[in-house]
Design a protein around this motif. Structure first.
Motif, PDB file in Angstrom:
ATOM      1  N   GLU A  51     -15.624  13.174  29.076  1.00 24.51           N
ATOM      2  CA  GLU A  51     -16.360  12.821  30.290  1.00 24.51           C
ATOM      3  C   GLU A  51     -15.606  11.743  31.075  1.00 24.51           C
ATOM      4  O   GLU A  51     -15.446  11.850  32.294  1.00 24.51           O
ATOM      5  CB  GLU A  51     -17.762  12.303  29.928  1.00 24.51           C
ATOM      6  CG  GLU A  51     -18.668  13.356  29.344  1.00 24.51           C
ATOM      7  CD  GLU A  51     -19.934  12.788  28.738  1.00 24.51           C
ATOM      8  OE1 GLU A  51     -20.939  13.530  28.685  1.00 24.51           O
ATOM      9  OE2 GLU A  51     -19.937  11.613  28.315  1.00 24.51           O
ATOM     10  N   LYS A  52     -15.144  10.744  30.370  1.00 22.44           N
ATOM     11  CA  LYS A  52     -14.401   9.646  30.992  1.00 22.44           C
ATOM     12  C   LYS A  52     -13.115  10.171  31.641  1.00 22.44           C
ATOM     13  O   LYS A  52     -12.794   9.844  32.774  1.00 22.44           O
ATOM     14  CB  LYS A  52     -14.083   8.580  29.935  1.00 22.44           C
ATOM     15  CG  LYS A  52     -13.421   7.344  30.469  1.00 22.44           C
ATOM     16  CD  LYS A  52     -13.262   6.315  29.345  1.00 22.44           C
ATOM     17  CE  LYS A  52     -12.484   5.116  29.760  1.00 22.44           C
ATOM     18  NZ  LYS A  52     -11.064   5.313  29.872  1.00 22.44           N
ATOM     19  N   THR A  53     -12.395  11.008  30.922  1.00 21.12           N
ATOM     20  CA  THR A  53     -11.148  11.583  31.441  1.00 21.12           C
ATOM     21  C   THR A  53     -11.403  12.387  32.710  1.00 21.12           C
ATOM     22  O   THR A  53     -10.664  12.251  33.697  1.00 21.12           O
ATOM     23  CB  THR A  53     -10.485  12.487  30.378  1.00 21.12           C
ATOM     24  OG1 THR A  53     -10.162  11.680  29.244  1.00 21.12           O
ATOM     25  CG2 THR A  53      -9.238  13.166  30.910  1.00 21.12           C
ATOM     26  N   ILE A  54     -12.444  13.201  32.696  1.00 18.77           N
ATOM     27  CA  ILE A  54     -12.741  14.029  33.867  1.00 18.77           C
ATOM     28  C   ILE A  54     -13.103  13.174  35.071  1.00 18.77           C
ATOM     29  O   ILE A  54     -12.613  13.426  36.180  1.00 18.77           O
ATOM     30  CB  ILE A  54     -13.836  15.072  33.536  1.00 18.77           C
ATOM     31  CG1 ILE A  54     -13.220  16.157  32.650  1.00 18.77           C
ATOM     32  CG2 ILE A  54     -14.444  15.669  34.806  1.00 18.77           C
ATOM     33  CD1 ILE A  54     -14.173  17.194  32.124  1.00 18.77           C
ATOM     34  N   LEU A  55     -13.899  12.126  34.881  1.00 17.34           N
ATOM     35  CA  LEU A  55     -14.229  11.249  36.011  1.00 17.34           C
ATOM     36  C   LEU A  55     -12.997  10.516  36.522  1.00 17.34           C
ATOM     37  O   LEU A  55     -12.814  10.364  37.731  1.00 17.34           O
ATOM     38  CB  LEU A  55     -15.320  10.246  35.633  1.00 17.34           C
ATOM     39  CG  LEU A  55     -16.725  10.802  35.441  1.00 17.34           C
ATOM     40  CD1 LEU A  55     -17.712   9.670  35.204  1.00 17.34           C
ATOM     41  CD2 LEU A  55     -17.166  11.662  36.615  1.00 17.34           C
ATOM     42  N   GLU A  56     -12.146  10.066  35.608  1.00 14.49           N
ATOM     43  CA  GLU A  56     -10.912   9.386  36.023  1.00 14.49           C
ATOM     44  C   GLU A  56     -10.031  10.312  36.849  1.00 14.49           C
ATOM     45  O   GLU A  56      -9.489   9.913  37.880  1.00 14.49           O
ATOM     46  CB  GLU A  56     -10.147   8.875  34.805  1.00 14.49           C
ATOM     47  CG  GLU A  56     -10.793   7.671  34.155  1.00 14.49           C
ATOM     48  CD  GLU A  56     -10.109   7.244  32.866  1.00 14.49           C
ATOM     49  OE1 GLU A  56      -9.249   7.999  32.344  1.00 14.49           O
ATOM     50  OE2 GLU A  56     -10.432   6.151  32.380  1.00 14.49           O
ATOM     51  N   LEU A  57      -9.881  11.543  36.401  1.00 16.06           N
ATOM     52  CA  LEU A  57      -9.055  12.508  37.136  1.00 16.06           C
ATOM     53  C   LEU A  57      -9.705  12.905  38.459  1.00 16.06           C
ATOM     54  O   LEU A  57      -9.042  12.973  39.495  1.00 16.06           O
ATOM     55  CB  LEU A  57      -8.817  13.759  36.281  1.00 16.06           C
ATOM     56  CG  LEU A  57      -7.939  13.573  35.045  1.00 16.06           C
ATOM     57  CD1 LEU A  57      -7.995  14.816  34.160  1.00 16.06           C
ATOM     58  CD2 LEU A  57      -6.519  13.246  35.436  1.00 16.06           C
ATOM     59  N   ARG A  58     -10.999  13.153  38.419  1.00 15.30           N
ATOM     60  CA  ARG A  58     -11.723  13.657  39.588  1.00 15.30           C
ATOM     61  C   ARG A  58     -11.736  12.651  40.736  1.00 15.30           C
ATOM     62  O   ARG A  58     -11.598  13.012  41.900  1.00 15.30           O
ATOM     63  CB  ARG A  58     -13.156  14.001  39.166  1.00 15.30           C
ATOM     64  CG  ARG A  58     -13.986  14.617  40.241  1.00 15.30           C
ATOM     65  CD  ARG A  58     -13.641  16.086  40.385  1.00 15.30           C
ATOM     66  NE  ARG A  58     -14.597  16.702  41.265  1.00 15.30           N
ATOM     67  CZ  ARG A  58     -14.323  17.071  42.508  1.00 15.30           C
ATOM     68  NH1 ARG A  58     -13.109  16.935  42.993  1.00 15.30           N
ATOM     69  NH2 ARG A  58     -15.238  17.618  43.253  1.00 15.30           N
ATOM     70  N   PHE A  59     -11.928  11.378  40.402  1.00 18.26           N
ATOM     71  CA  PHE A  59     -12.084  10.362  41.441  1.00 18.26           C
ATOM     72  C   PHE A  59     -10.876   9.452  41.601  1.00 18.26           C
ATOM     73  O   PHE A  59     -10.920   8.475  42.341  1.00 18.26           O
ATOM     74  CB  PHE A  59     -13.352   9.538  41.176  1.00 18.26           C
ATOM     75  CG  PHE A  59     -14.593  10.386  41.266  1.00 18.26           C
ATOM     76  CD1 PHE A  59     -15.105  10.756  42.491  1.00 18.26           C
ATOM     77  CD2 PHE A  59     -15.210  10.844  40.123  1.00 18.26           C
ATOM     78  CE1 PHE A  59     -16.231  11.557  42.578  1.00 18.26           C
ATOM     79  CE2 PHE A  59     -16.345  11.650  40.196  1.00 18.26           C
ATOM     80  CZ  PHE A  59     -16.851  12.003  41.426  1.00 18.26           C
ATOM     81  N   GLY A  60      -9.783   9.764  40.916  1.00 13.62           N
ATOM     82  CA  GLY A  60      -8.556   9.000  41.093  1.00 13.62           C
ATOM     83  C   GLY A  60      -8.656   7.574  40.592  1.00 13.62           C
ATOM     84  O   GLY A  60      -8.142   6.655  41.216  1.00 13.62           O
ATOM     85  N   LEU A  61      -9.329   7.387  39.466  1.00 11.10           N
ATOM     86  CA  LEU A  61      -9.463   6.048  38.903  1.00 11.10           C
ATOM     87  C   LEU A  61      -8.199   5.673  38.153  1.00 11.10           C
ATOM     88  O   LEU A  61      -7.403   6.510  37.771  1.00 11.10           O
ATOM     89  CB  LEU A  61     -10.674   5.998  37.966  1.00 11.10           C
ATOM     90  CG  LEU A  61     -12.001   6.446  38.580  1.00 11.10           C
ATOM     91  CD1 LEU A  61     -13.102   6.442  37.550  1.00 11.10           C
ATOM     92  CD2 LEU A  61     -12.358   5.576  39.770  1.00 11.10           C
ATOM     93  N   ASN A  62      -8.006   4.397  37.918  1.00 15.24           N
ATOM     94  CA  ASN A  62      -6.820   3.882  37.224  1.00 15.24           C
ATOM     95  C   ASN A  62      -5.522   4.240  37.930  1.00 15.24           C
ATOM     96  O   ASN A  62      -4.518   4.544  37.300  1.00 15.24           O
ATOM     97  CB  ASN A  62      -6.779   4.365  35.770  1.00 15.24           C
ATOM     98  CG  ASN A  62      -7.890   3.757  34.940  1.00 15.24           C
ATOM     99  OD1 ASN A  62      -8.360   2.663  35.230  1.00 15.24           O
ATOM    100  ND2 ASN A  62      -8.311   4.455  33.905  1.00 15.24           N
ATOM    101  N   GLY A  63      -5.553   4.235  39.257  1.00 13.54           N
ATOM    102  CA  GLY A  63      -4.340   4.448  40.028  1.00 13.54           C
ATOM    103  C   GLY A  63      -3.868   5.888  40.140  1.00 13.54           C
ATOM    104  O   GLY A  63      -2.791   6.145  40.657  1.00 13.54           O
ATOM    105  N   ARG A  64      -4.658   6.794  39.656  1.00 11.53           N
ATOM    106  CA  ARG A  64      -4.289   8.217  39.751  1.00 11.53           C
ATOM    107  C   ARG A  64      -4.799   8.808  41.054  1.00 11.53           C
ATOM    108  O   ARG A  64      -5.793   8.354  41.597  1.00 11.53           O
ATOM    109  CB  ARG A  64      -4.892   8.988  38.583  1.00 11.53           C
ATOM    110  CG  ARG A  64      -4.414   8.536  37.237  1.00 11.53           C
ATOM    111  CD  ARG A  64      -5.119   9.282  36.143  1.00 11.53           C
ATOM    112  NE  ARG A  64      -4.618   8.862  34.840  1.00 11.53           N
ATOM    113  CZ  ARG A  64      -5.224   9.120  33.707  1.00 11.53           C
ATOM    114  NH1 ARG A  64      -6.346   9.792  33.685  1.00 11.53           N
ATOM    115  NH2 ARG A  64      -4.712   8.712  32.570  1.00 11.53           N
ATOM    116  N   ALA A  65      -4.144   9.868  41.507  1.00 12.70           N
ATOM    117  CA  ALA A  65      -4.623  10.569  42.696  1.00 12.70           C
ATOM    118  C   ALA A  65      -5.806  11.455  42.294  1.00 12.70           C
ATOM    119  O   ALA A  65      -5.795  12.047  41.217  1.00 12.70           O
ATOM    120  CB  ALA A  65      -3.510  11.436  43.278  1.00 12.70           C
ATOM    121  N   PRO A  66      -6.846  11.535  43.141  1.00 13.54           N
ATOM    122  CA  PRO A  66      -7.990  12.398  42.818  1.00 13.54           C
ATOM    123  C   PRO A  66      -7.564  13.852  42.685  1.00 13.54           C
ATOM    124  O   PRO A  66      -6.652  14.315  43.375  1.00 13.54           O
ATOM    125  CB  PRO A  66      -8.922  12.225  44.015  1.00 13.54           C
ATOM    126  CG  PRO A  66      -8.463  11.013  44.730  1.00 13.54           C
ATOM    127  CD  PRO A  66      -7.010  10.834  44.406  1.00 13.54           C
TER     128      PRO A  66
END
Length: 100
Positions: A51-66
């Protein structure tokens, strides 16, 4: 000493108005940082790893692009609808935490 000036639309503006806007901006920025910190703490506490990974990827958290749900599905080898269900469940968990 002139405490008045003009803004970009040629309206008269005082130095005090400029300083008040800057202060609000700083307060808003601090508030956002505190809320962001709380969000990351809650994500660690209540979400499962996927769940955490998907939210991070989906919303571009931790400096990642959405990323789109389709992109995430391909990365994780699952269906787009499954990504959507996990995302919804994770958001609902976090919403519940912030309402308490």
């Amino acid at each position: 000493m002139n405490l008045y000036g003009k803004d970009k639309d040629d309206n008269e503006i005082t130095l005090l108005e400029i300083l008040e806007n800057d202060e609000r901006s700083i307060e808003d920025e601090i508030d956002l940082k505190l809320k962001t910190k709380k969000l990351f703490e809650k994500m660690k506490e209540v979400l499962k790893s996927r769940e955490k990974t998907i939210l991070e990827l989906r919303f571009g958290l931790n400096g990642r692009a959405p990323k789109t749900q389709n992109e995430i599905a391909k990365m994780l080898g699952i269906s787009r609808s499954y990504v959507s269900r996990i995302e919804t469940k994770a958001i609902n968990k976090l919403t519940k935490e912030f309402q308490e």
